[in-house]
Design a protein around this motif. Structure first.
Motif, PDB file in Angstrom:
ATOM      1  N   HIS A   1       5.594  62.279 -61.122  1.00 32.03           N
ATOM      2  CA  HIS A   1       6.909  62.484 -60.495  1.00 32.03           C
ATOM      3  C   HIS A   1       6.798  63.660 -59.528  1.00 32.03           C
ATOM      4  O   HIS A   1       6.034  64.602 -59.789  1.00 32.03           O
ATOM      5  CB  HIS A   1       7.957  62.848 -61.542  1.00 32.03           C
TER       6      HIS A   1
ATOM      7  N   HIS B   1       9.294  53.415 -67.119  1.00 29.87           N
ATOM      8  CA  HIS B   1       8.861  54.009 -68.386  1.00 29.87           C
ATOM      9  C   HIS B   1       9.145  53.006 -69.509  1.00 29.87           C
ATOM     10  O   HIS B   1      10.301  52.865 -69.931  1.00 29.87           O
ATOM     11  CB  HIS B   1       9.640  55.297 -68.667  1.00 29.87           C
TER      12      HIS B   1
ATOM     13  N   HIS C   1      10.150  59.274 -56.839  1.00 27.91           N
ATOM     14  CA  HIS C   1      11.325  60.025 -56.335  1.00 27.91           C
ATOM     15  C   HIS C   1      11.109  60.671 -54.963  1.00 27.91           C
ATOM     16  O   HIS C   1      11.512  60.107 -53.958  1.00 27.91           O
ATOM     17  CB  HIS C   1      11.830  61.038 -57.373  1.00 27.91           C
TER      18      HIS C   1
ATOM     19  N   ASP D   1      12.556  52.975 -62.562  1.00 28.84           N
ATOM     20  CA  ASP D   1      12.544  54.218 -63.339  1.00 28.84           C
ATOM     21  C   ASP D   1      13.366  54.093 -64.617  1.00 28.84           C
ATOM     22  O   ASP D   1      14.066  55.040 -65.005  1.00 28.84           O
ATOM     23  CB  ASP D   1      13.027  55.410 -62.502  1.00 28.84           C
TER      24      ASP D   1
ATOM     25  N   HIS E   1       7.448  51.938 -60.630  1.00 31.67           N
ATOM     26  CA  HIS E   1       7.672  53.082 -61.533  1.00 31.67           C
ATOM     27  C   HIS E   1       8.649  52.713 -62.648  1.00 31.67           C
ATOM     28  O   HIS E   1       9.847  52.563 -62.404  1.00 31.67           O
ATOM     29  CB  HIS E   1       8.209  54.266 -60.731  1.00 31.67           C
TER      30      HIS E   1
HETATM   31 ZN    ZN Z   1      10.099  58.332 -64.030  1.00 29.54          ZN
END
Ligand code: ZN
Ligand code: GUN
Length: 480
Positions: free
Chosen positions: A235, A79, A274, A325, A77
């Motif tokens: 998420h 971005h 998460h 993340d 994960h």
């Molecule tokens: Zn994220």
């Protein structure tokens, strides 16, 4: 017989199961032309191997004395556009951080050239830090998302790329699509990616999270994923304020998991980031669907979102991997994710021990005030539970999460994650004695201790080379 492309010799360290870490010394591993592992054998039978596979001494790449191979790490994960502000603006909680920092930045990725520059930087940086597979969120912009796919492919990184879908954004209205656009562009995105026939880059359906998607959009994305058998990422249950908002927006659903599940977004190709506040009931649904959780401990701490109890999720037999993340998490390195995952589980353990002690103390105080015949036998003498930290995530388990666990979470464990014959050779050469290494290697340190020291103290200076599917992708080719 398959032709041998590379032959490596030295120490190999990998996970075979969650708890079993193998340290295999003096071994030889051969790959074929498409990067698949052909053999993995004791170097004592080198002459037999060279006869069988047709290589000679000059073809062998032997590691230095303290060097070792480990599997490439898997970021489940991350971005990519958020690398723009990594390490900046971490004072706000999730929803405010999205509104003030994230959405305005992601919005600038409508500029394809800006995106090209940033994505070039991100792919290079992740690869240099040993991320051989990355599961990326891009932005809502299809063309820029295609650039991310091109960039990962150009550098030889294994990747899932998600064009972000969001048709609901009250906090930053500029950055959203209509439902129709989101579906149309998602279709265009995966059709373009399929037409490019990349070797190791795939599209992934990416509703940002329940708050930024209408029920209609979630429903259509679920159907699209089902029809084309696509991976899905989003998420879930990251912060209390987020969960409250989901409850407000989706009153007809019993919980957050159900919002995705009833819209066909919770499958055995799903990875949800998460999951800090998932109930045991929701974890059971994850287990039943074969959906995975990406544990993102740096982000959970940095945005004060919460903690994921990894042990409890593992006990529910939910598939799990690690995520950086970025840039909710401030580190691009999975070594950091390994450390923070262990530390988070230690924090949970300490908090639990403390609350057990507090409970015992309260009970003891109550008993002191009771008449003798009212005292509960079980807690008499105020027994403080024996301290037992078996619930803390071990470094072996954290290593597994960053490698084989991550590959299982993404459903690619038949391709990568360890050095099993038949898988592709995604690997790092670790040099504990690299120039400027951030740690020392003393002569009495065993290979296992060396690995521990690297996991706790090492960084990209110790990552000498990175291979994806048998191709050396770091150091970077001189023309890039
Ligand atoms: Zn994220
Ligand atoms: N939830 C929705 N979008 C995001 C994001 O970009 N980062 C994190 N950490 N959580 C999110």
């Amino acid at each position: 017989m398959d032709a041998v492309q590379h032959v490596f010799k030295g120490t190999f360290i990998h996970s075979t199961t969650r708890c079993d870490l193998e340290i295999i010394e003096n071994h030889m591993l051969g790959t074929d032309r498409v990067g698949k592992i052909l053999f993995f054998e004791d170097a004592q039978i080198q002459s037999r191997l060279s006869q069988k596979w047709g290589f000679d001494e000059s073809n062998i790449q032997a590691l230095g004395n303290n060097e070792f191979f480990m599997p490439g790490m898997i970021d489940t994960h991350i971005h990519a556009p958020q690398y723009t502000f990594i390490g900046i603006g971490m004072e706000r909680p999730l929803l405010e951080w999205l509104e003030h920092t994230t959405f305005p930045t992601e919005d600038t990725f409508c500029d394809v050239e800006l995106a090209r520059n940033m994505y070039n930087t991100v792919v290079r940086r992740t690869l240099r830090n040993g991320t051989t597979t990355a599961c990326y969120f891009a932005t809502i912009h299809t063309d820029a998302s295609i650039v991310l796919a091109d960039t990962a492919s150009q550098y030889g990184q294994r990747a899932f790329i998600g064009k972000v879908c969001m048709d609901h954004n009250d906090t930053y209205k500029k950055y959203r699509e209509t439902t129709k656009e989101s579906i149309k562009e998602t279709k265009r995105f995966f059709e373009v990616l399929e037409s490019k026939k990349y070797d190791r880059v795939k599209p992934i359906i990416t509703p940002r999270f329940a708050i930024s998607c209408s029920e209609r959009l979630l429903n259509k994305l679920g159907k699209l994923a089902e029809k084309h058998d696509l991976h899905i990422q989003s998420h879930i249950s990251e912060s209390p304020a987020e969960i409250k908002e989901v409850r407000r927006l989706f009153p007809d659903y019993n919980n957050y998991t159900e919002v995705y599940d009833r819209n066909k977004l919770l499958t055995n190709k799903t990875v949800m980031a998460h999951g800090c506040y998932l109930t045991n009931e929701e974890l059971c649904v994850f287990r039943e669907r074969g959906a995975a959780i990406s544990h993102c401990p740096n982000s959970n701490i940095s945005l004060c979102s919460g903690h994921l109890d990894v042990r409890n999720a593992l006990n529910h037999r939910v598939k799990m991997g690690l995520g950086t993340d970025v840039a909710g998490g401030y580190s691009i390195s999975l070594l950091d994710a390994i450390r923070k995952a262990i530390e988070t589980s230690k924090i949970i353990f300490m908090e639990r021990s403390k609350s057990e002690r507090d409970n015992n103390e309260t009970q003891n105080k109550q008993q002191e005030n009771m008449k003798p015949d009212e005292v509960n036998e079980d807690t008499q003498n105020g027994p403080m539970k024996t301290e037992n930290n078996h619930n803390v995530l071990s470094y072996k388990e954290a290593f597994w999460l960053a490698t084989l666990g991550g590959s299982e979470a993404l459903g690619i464990d038949h391709i990568t994650g360890n050095f099993k014959v038949g898988k592709e050779f995604d690997a790092l050469i670790i040099n504990p004695e690299a120039k400027d290494s951030p740690f020392e290697v003393n002569s009495h340190v065993s290979k296992e201790e060396m690995l521990q020291r690297f996991l706790y103290l090492g960084d990209d200076r110790n990552i000498k080379s990175v291979y994806v599917a048998g191709i050396c992708v770091v150091p970077f080719p001189s023309n890039t």
